[in-house]
Design a protein around this motif. Structure first.
Motif, PDB file in Angstrom:
ATOM      1  N   ASP A  39      46.059  59.524  70.092  1.00  0.00           N
ATOM      2  CA  ASP A  39      46.584  58.745  68.974  1.00  0.00           C
ATOM      3  C   ASP A  39      45.544  57.802  68.370  1.00  0.00           C
ATOM      4  O   ASP A  39      45.492  57.622  67.148  1.00  0.00           O
ATOM      5  N   VAL A  40      44.734  57.195  69.196  1.00  0.00           N
ATOM      6  CA  VAL A  40      43.749  56.234  68.688  1.00  0.00           C
ATOM      7  C   VAL A  40      42.723  56.930  67.804  1.00  0.00           C
ATOM      8  O   VAL A  40      42.415  56.471  66.699  1.00  0.00           O
ATOM      9  N   SER A  41      42.176  58.040  68.270  1.00  0.00           N
ATOM     10  CA  SER A  41      41.187  58.774  67.482  1.00  0.00           C
ATOM     11  C   SER A  41      41.796  59.308  66.190  1.00  0.00           C
ATOM     12  O   SER A  41      41.156  59.289  65.135  1.00  0.00           O
ATOM     13  N   ALA A  42      43.043  59.773  66.269  1.00  0.00           N
ATOM     14  CA  ALA A  42      43.719  60.278  65.078  1.00  0.00           C
ATOM     15  C   ALA A  42      43.890  59.176  64.044  1.00  0.00           C
ATOM     16  O   ALA A  42      43.669  59.388  62.845  1.00  0.00           O
ATOM     17  N   GLU A  43      44.255  57.994  64.497  1.00  0.00           N
ATOM     18  CA  GLU A  43      44.449  56.877  63.573  1.00  0.00           C
ATOM     19  C   GLU A  43      43.117  56.430  62.968  1.00  0.00           C
ATOM     20  O   GLU A  43      43.039  56.127  61.772  1.00  0.00           O
ATOM     21  N   ASN A  44      42.081  56.408  63.768  1.00  0.00           N
ATOM     22  CA  ASN A  44      40.758  56.042  63.244  1.00  0.00           C
ATOM     23  C   ASN A  44      40.282  57.040  62.196  1.00  0.00           C
ATOM     24  O   ASN A  44      39.663  56.661  61.192  1.00  0.00           O
ATOM     25  N   ALA A  45      40.560  58.319  62.427  1.00  0.00           N
ATOM     26  CA  ALA A  45      40.179  59.344  61.460  1.00  0.00           C
ATOM     27  C   ALA A  45      40.933  59.160  60.153  1.00  0.00           C
ATOM     28  O   ALA A  45      40.359  59.293  59.060  1.00  0.00           O
ATOM     29  N   ARG A  46      42.218  58.855  60.250  1.00  0.00           N
ATOM     30  CA  ARG A  46      43.010  58.632  59.032  1.00  0.00           C
ATOM     31  C   ARG A  46      42.463  57.450  58.238  1.00  0.00           C
ATOM     32  O   ARG A  46      42.322  57.506  57.005  1.00  0.00           O
ATOM     33  N   LYS A  47      42.111  56.372  58.930  1.00  0.00           N
ATOM     34  CA  LYS A  47      41.582  55.187  58.247  1.00  0.00           C
ATOM     35  C   LYS A  47      40.250  55.488  57.569  1.00  0.00           C
ATOM     36  O   LYS A  47      39.999  55.033  56.447  1.00  0.00           O
ATOM     37  N   ALA A  48      39.407  56.248  58.242  1.00  0.00           N
ATOM     38  CA  ALA A  48      38.116  56.601  57.654  1.00  0.00           C
ATOM     39  C   ALA A  48      38.308  57.454  56.407  1.00  0.00           C
ATOM     40  O   ALA A  48      37.650  57.240  55.377  1.00  0.00           O
ATOM     41  N   TYR A  49      39.210  58.410  56.495  1.00  0.00           N
ATOM     42  CA  TYR A  49      39.518  59.280  55.360  1.00  0.00           C
ATOM     43  C   TYR A  49      40.030  58.468  54.172  1.00  0.00           C
ATOM     44  O   TYR A  49      39.548  58.620  53.030  1.00  0.00           O
ATOM     45  N   GLU A  50      40.960  57.575  54.431  1.00  0.00           N
ATOM     46  CA  GLU A  50      41.538  56.786  53.346  1.00  0.00           C
ATOM     47  C   GLU A  50      40.534  55.786  52.772  1.00  0.00           C
ATOM     48  O   GLU A  50      40.549  55.495  51.568  1.00  0.00           O
TER      49      GLU A  50
ATOM     50  N   GLU B 120      49.009  70.737  64.956  1.00  0.00           N
ATOM     51  CA  GLU B 120      48.882  71.814  65.927  1.00  0.00           C
ATOM     52  C   GLU B 120      49.043  73.174  65.260  1.00  0.00           C
ATOM     53  O   GLU B 120      48.297  74.118  65.553  1.00  0.00           O
ATOM     54  N   GLY B 121      49.979  73.288  64.356  1.00  0.00           N
ATOM     55  CA  GLY B 121      50.210  74.560  63.674  1.00  0.00           C
ATOM     56  C   GLY B 121      49.061  74.944  62.763  1.00  0.00           C
ATOM     57  O   GLY B 121      48.680  76.114  62.679  1.00  0.00           O
ATOM     58  N   ILE B 122      48.471  73.975  62.070  1.00  0.00           N
ATOM     59  CA  ILE B 122      47.365  74.249  61.159  1.00  0.00           C
ATOM     60  C   ILE B 122      46.091  74.587  61.926  1.00  0.00           C
ATOM     61  O   ILE B 122      45.373  75.538  61.608  1.00  0.00           O
ATOM     62  N   SER B 123      45.808  73.817  62.970  1.00  0.00           N
ATOM     63  CA  SER B 123      44.547  73.983  63.687  1.00  0.00           C
ATOM     64  C   SER B 123      44.607  75.053  64.764  1.00  0.00           C
ATOM     65  O   SER B 123      43.576  75.623  65.148  1.00  0.00           O
ATOM     66  N   GLY B 124      45.813  75.309  65.307  1.00  0.00           N
ATOM     67  CA  GLY B 124      45.959  76.239  66.422  1.00  0.00           C
ATOM     68  C   GLY B 124      45.617  75.627  67.760  1.00  0.00           C
ATOM     69  O   GLY B 124      45.567  76.329  68.773  1.00  0.00           O
ATOM     70  N   ILE B 125      45.392  74.315  67.801  1.00  0.00           N
ATOM     71  CA  ILE B 125      44.985  73.641  69.030  1.00  0.00           C
ATOM     72  C   ILE B 125      46.162  72.872  69.626  1.00  0.00           C
ATOM     73  O   ILE B 125      46.827  72.087  68.937  1.00  0.00           O
ATOM     74  N   LYS B 126      46.381  73.099  70.891  1.00  0.00           N
ATOM     75  CA  LYS B 126      47.508  72.487  71.577  1.00  0.00           C
ATOM     76  C   LYS B 126      47.367  70.964  71.602  1.00  0.00           C
ATOM     77  O   LYS B 126      46.307  70.435  71.911  1.00  0.00           O
ATOM     78  N   GLY B 127      48.461  70.303  71.302  1.00  0.00           N
ATOM     79  CA  GLY B 127      48.499  68.852  71.404  1.00  0.00           C
ATOM     80  C   GLY B 127      47.733  68.106  70.335  1.00  0.00           C
ATOM     81  O   GLY B 127      47.466  66.903  70.487  1.00  0.00           O
ATOM     82  N   ALA B 128      47.382  68.771  69.236  1.00  0.00           N
ATOM     83  CA  ALA B 128      46.627  68.107  68.173  1.00  0.00           C
ATOM     84  C   ALA B 128      47.440  66.958  67.581  1.00  0.00           C
ATOM     85  O   ALA B 128      48.613  67.117  67.253  1.00  0.00           O
ATOM     86  N   LYS B 129      46.816  65.808  67.445  1.00  0.00           N
ATOM     87  CA  LYS B 129      47.476  64.627  66.880  1.00  0.00           C
ATOM     88  C   LYS B 129      47.204  64.481  65.383  1.00  0.00           C
ATOM     89  O   LYS B 129      47.966  63.836  64.669  1.00  0.00           O
ATOM     90  N   ALA B 130      46.083  65.041  64.925  1.00  0.00           N
ATOM     91  CA  ALA B 130      45.721  65.031  63.513  1.00  0.00           C
ATOM     92  C   ALA B 130      44.518  65.929  63.343  1.00  0.00           C
ATOM     93  O   ALA B 130      43.807  66.236  64.316  1.00  0.00           O
ATOM     94  N   CYS B 131      44.263  66.371  62.120  1.00  0.00           N
ATOM     95  CA  CYS B 131      43.036  67.119  61.856  1.00  0.00           C
ATOM     96  C   CYS B 131      42.587  66.881  60.414  1.00  0.00           C
ATOM     97  O   CYS B 131      43.400  66.590  59.532  1.00  0.00           O
ATOM     98  N   ILE B 132      41.300  66.985  60.229  1.00  0.00           N
ATOM     99  CA  ILE B 132      40.684  66.860  58.911  1.00  0.00           C
ATOM    100  C   ILE B 132      39.743  68.030  58.735  1.00  0.00           C
ATOM    101  O   ILE B 132      38.926  68.321  59.612  1.00  0.00           O
ATOM    102  N   SER B 133      39.852  68.720  57.601  1.00  0.00           N
ATOM    103  CA  SER B 133      38.976  69.867  57.371  1.00  0.00           C
ATOM    104  C   SER B 133      38.153  69.667  56.107  1.00  0.00           C
ATOM    105  O   SER B 133      38.510  68.894  55.216  1.00  0.00           O
ATOM    106  N   TYR B 134      37.018  70.369  56.051  1.00  0.00           N
ATOM    107  CA  TYR B 134      36.171  70.376  54.861  1.00  0.00           C
ATOM    108  C   TYR B 134      35.236  71.575  54.930  1.00  0.00           C
ATOM    109  O   TYR B 134      35.129  72.244  55.965  1.00  0.00           O
ATOM    110  N   THR B 135      34.541  71.859  53.849  1.00  0.00           N
ATOM    111  CA  THR B 135      33.697  73.046  53.745  1.00  0.00           C
ATOM    112  C   THR B 135      32.517  72.979  54.716  1.00  0.00           C
ATOM    113  O   THR B 135      31.849  71.950  54.825  1.00  0.00           O
ATOM    114  N   SER B 136      32.271  74.074  55.413  1.00  0.00           N
ATOM    115  CA  SER B 136      31.144  74.159  56.344  1.00  0.00           C
ATOM    116  C   SER B 136      30.729  75.622  56.453  1.00  0.00           C
ATOM    117  O   SER B 136      31.257  76.489  55.753  1.00  0.00           O
ATOM    118  N   GLY B 137      29.788  75.891  57.359  1.00  0.00           N
ATOM    119  CA  GLY B 137      29.334  77.254  57.530  1.00  0.00           C
ATOM    120  C   GLY B 137      28.987  77.553  58.976  1.00  0.00           C
ATOM    121  O   GLY B 137      28.849  76.649  59.811  1.00  0.00           O
TER     122      GLY B 137
END
Length: 462
Positions: free
Chosen positions: A153-164, A186-203
């Motif tokens: 939860d802590v890392s997920a919240e920090n990621a949200r704050k950085a994004y915003e 969890e459904g978007i990432s396919g990773i069990k127990g995911a609390k949040a995710c952020i995606s962007y273009t990569s290779g």
């Protein structure tokens, strides 16, 4: 001017490292020596034939050709084989940082400086695509989305704050970010127990095939001499002439470039606190014949920001469905003797060597019965800089000597354009400020001194 001498180089890569997956299909140039003996002299000598060294040679020769220069010579020296160091042992991840550390850089240096780094890294995606198309190099490049997944939860919240925060500050690249909250993570990432995710273009790509493909494009130039299995043991300077000493003899040069990354301090001891060799671990995971597993369409950064959950791993999917995954830093971070100041890539990190057994089964939905197993596992030596930025430009107080090193295990979206710009500095004599590189990348006396006098490890151990 009196002769000056570097200390004997005690920071050389060992001769027989563990073989990584990327080096299981070797190119004909892997052990290349253009001539049986070292040339007696060269206008420019590049030390190190990984990503930095080869791309720098490529751009130097390209610029010489554009200028109609048919006489300036370039010699590329490598202690082992071509692309046998960090580049040939990495995760195959072209993952620009457009939000992970950028908020920290904005806080430290201001909005413009932070965004400058993000823009520069992001530009590597198109630059690499253009280069591969121009030179017709096949290295399995795939443009995808990088999925940063947070497992607490802590890392997920920090990621949200950085994004915003990035959105609120009007950072243009933030428009490429997509944030998913816990409800769908969890459904978007396919990773069990995911609390949040952020995606962007990569290779993703096969780094060895990229570097060897590029070298094949310049190897027949009469202005280039490549010498593998030629470690540099010391350098002496008299006037404007540098003499590079190796076990196979010596050669003189007008200009030297240290594309030595983790091994830089062996020849430039003033960088010993600035660029520290740090050992990491990476592996190739596949499934047994007759078994199947879901194809993962993304690349990943999993469990960063937490010292309890996930270990901190980076992951890509190969076109054949197999997996390259590495990291696991939190399993060994506190045991400095296993990784900090370490140049040995002949052995594995003891506390991490079994971490990826069963990793796909316990991490990803639908992989539970896949039988996925670690087929190859290896170590790699990264060059971590004190302040998290590479050192690029003219070595302070050493005219005619340049550095391109200290990439923090993050060289794929940094080196290509840095090498192009540094080649321009070397060729024309223009200043760092006249290039397009981020201002924080410039090597300087101030940065060197700050690492010498500051707390041990800097950002590396924070």
């Amino acid at each position: 001017m009196p002769s000056t001498s570097s200390a004997t180089n005690t920071m050389l890569p060992p001769a027989n490292p563990i073989t990584p997956f990327w080096r299981t299909e070797l190119d004909q140039l892997d052990d290349v020596r253009t001539t049986p003996d070292l040339p007696p002299q060269s206008d420019i000598v590049i030390i190190g034939a990984g990503y930095s060294g080869v791309t720098l040679a490529y751009y130097l020769l390209k610029q010489l050709s554009d200028q109609g220069d048919k006489t300036t010579t370039v010699t590329l020296l490598e202690a082992r084989q071509i692309c046998s160091g960090a580049t040939g042992r990495n995760g195959g991840h072209l993952r620009p940082d457009i939000y992970g550390h950028i908020p920290t850089y904005i806080t430290r240096y201001g909005l413009d400086a932070g965004v400058e780094i993000a823009d520069f890294e992001y530009a590597h995606i198109q630059a690499l695509k253009d280069l591969l198309r121009e030179e017709n190099i096949d290295c399995d490049l795939n443009i995808t989305r990088n999925m940063n997944v947070y497992l607490d939860d802590v890392s997920a919240e920090n990621a949200r704050k950085a994004y915003e925060m990035l959105l609120a500050r009007g950072v243009e690249l933030a428009k490429d970010l997509h944030y998913t909250s816990q409800r769908d993570a969890e459904g978007i990432s396919g990773i069990k127990g995911a609390k949040a995710c952020i995606s962007y273009t990569s290779g993703t790509l096969w780094p060895y095939k990229f570097i060897l493909g590029l070298l094949n494009k310049i190897i027949h130039s009469t202005q280039l001499n490549v010498q593998t299995h030629t470690p540099v043991t010391s350098i002496t300077t008299e006037g404007e002439t540098h003499t590079i000493h190796t076990p196979r003899g010596s050669l003189r040069a007008g200009k030297i470039v240290y594309a030595t990354n983790a091994y830089t301090a062996g020849l430039l001891p003033e960088y010993s606190a600035n660029i520290v060799p740090c050992r990491g671990i990476c592996c190739h995971i596949t499934v047994p014949e007759g078994k199947t597993a879901p194809f993962l369409p993304y690349s990943y950064a999993i469990g960063y920001g937490s010292e309890v959950v996930g270990g901190g791993s980076y992951l890509i999917t190969r076109p054949d469905g197999s997996i390259i995954v590495g990291g696991a830093q939190y399993t060994f971070k506190r045991d400095l003797a296993q990784w900090y100041g370490m140049v040995d890539d002949t052995t594995l990190i003891e506390s991490a060597k079994n971490y990826y057994d069963g990793y796909m089964q316990r991490t990803f939905r639908g992989w539970e019965e896949s039988g996925a197993y670690v087929k190859e596992i290896w170590s790699g030596i990264m060059g971590y800089s004190y302040d998290s930025h590479p050192h690029i430009g003219q070595v302070p107080n050493k005219p005619g000597q340049y550095i391109c090193a200290g990439f923090n295990g993050h060289g794929m979206p940094v080196i290509l354009l840095s090498a192009r710009e540094l080649a321009g500095m070397i060729q024309t004599g223009k200043s760092f400020e006249e290039t397009r590189m981020p201002r924080m990348f410039k090597t300087s006396e101030e940065r060197i001194e700050k690492a010498r006098t500051g707390p041990k490890g800097g950002d590396i151990l924070s």
